[in-house]
Scaffold this active site. Sequence first.
Site, short mmCIF file in Angstrom:
data_model
loop_
_atom_site.label_atom_id
_atom_site.label_comp_id
_atom_site.label_asym_id
_atom_site.label_seq_id
_atom_site.Cartn_x
_atom_site.Cartn_y
_atom_site.Cartn_z
N SER A 95 19.56 20.15 -56.89
CA SER A 95 20.27 20.40 -55.63
C SER A 95 20.67 19.08 -55.00
O SER A 95 19.93 18.09 -55.09
CB SER A 95 19.38 21.18 -54.66
OG SER A 95 20.01 21.31 -53.40
N TYR A 128 11.93 22.06 -49.53
CA TYR A 128 12.93 22.34 -50.57
C TYR A 128 13.48 21.03 -51.12
O TYR A 128 13.58 20.84 -52.35
CB TYR A 128 14.05 23.20 -50.01
CG TYR A 128 15.10 23.56 -51.02
CD1 TYR A 128 14.85 24.51 -52.00
CD2 TYR A 128 16.35 22.94 -51.01
CE1 TYR A 128 15.82 24.85 -52.95
CE2 TYR A 128 17.32 23.28 -51.94
CZ TYR A 128 17.05 24.22 -52.91
OH TYR A 128 18.01 24.54 -53.84
#
Length: 268
Positions: A129, A142
Amino acid sequence: MSKVIFITGASSGIGKAIGEYLSLRNYVVFGTSRNPERIKDSKFPLIKMDVNDTDSITAAVSEIISKKGRIDVVINNAGVGITGPIEETPENEIKNAFGTNLFGPINVIKAVLPQMRKQGEGYIINVTSIAGYMGLPYRGIYSATKAAFEITIEAMRMETLQFGIKMTNVAPGDFATNIAAGRYHSPVLENSPYKRAYSNTLKLMDEHVDGGEDPIKMAKVIYGIINTKNPKIHYRVGAPMQKISIVLKRILPDKVYENLLLKHYKLK
């Protein structure tokens, strides 16, 4: 002979888009899902697997090898989102995020490496990501899971290069998927000192996902990478500003960059 592709987390979103796109191009595609029986419209076979269950990983890999005799490409796509003030995020949810986004994919790689060594070749593509390139407010856990995965693969690809195995990371930005519905949200607590800032940021994050790009863009990038003889270590796929943010992080003084993030999330 058509390449055999193994995609984790392929029942929806980016994984599903990749599987469908590659299936239409005559690859032999196997996907995984924790509950494949619930998926009635999959255009490729789904095997029951949970990246947090090493026995299920072993069984899924063994099933594909028994059917096709090889695994040419692994696409480590399974992941989970998590949001919240780190102070208020339960420890078990933090551990679950690291389990799904870091330890699980590592165990998938461990499970396929013996077969790829036997073949003398293999390709492992890891979906990380853009959030892993920076600490984002209320998405810090995250960001940490994806950053750890990026660095792990940087090391692992050097360790396995001698066996003819290639590894690369593909970092997507915001895509229009159901990830927001599936991620863990620390609740917005009435008496929380973070209530206003967190709720505003949460709304902004959901808007970014809803207005994100079509997952087919990721599928096309993955297809191109599979057909690249000498792939890069890192790929980034997203809106121009998301990719530029990585460059800015690299060249700007820390506090200048932090101020940009604070303004973007309306925290200042």
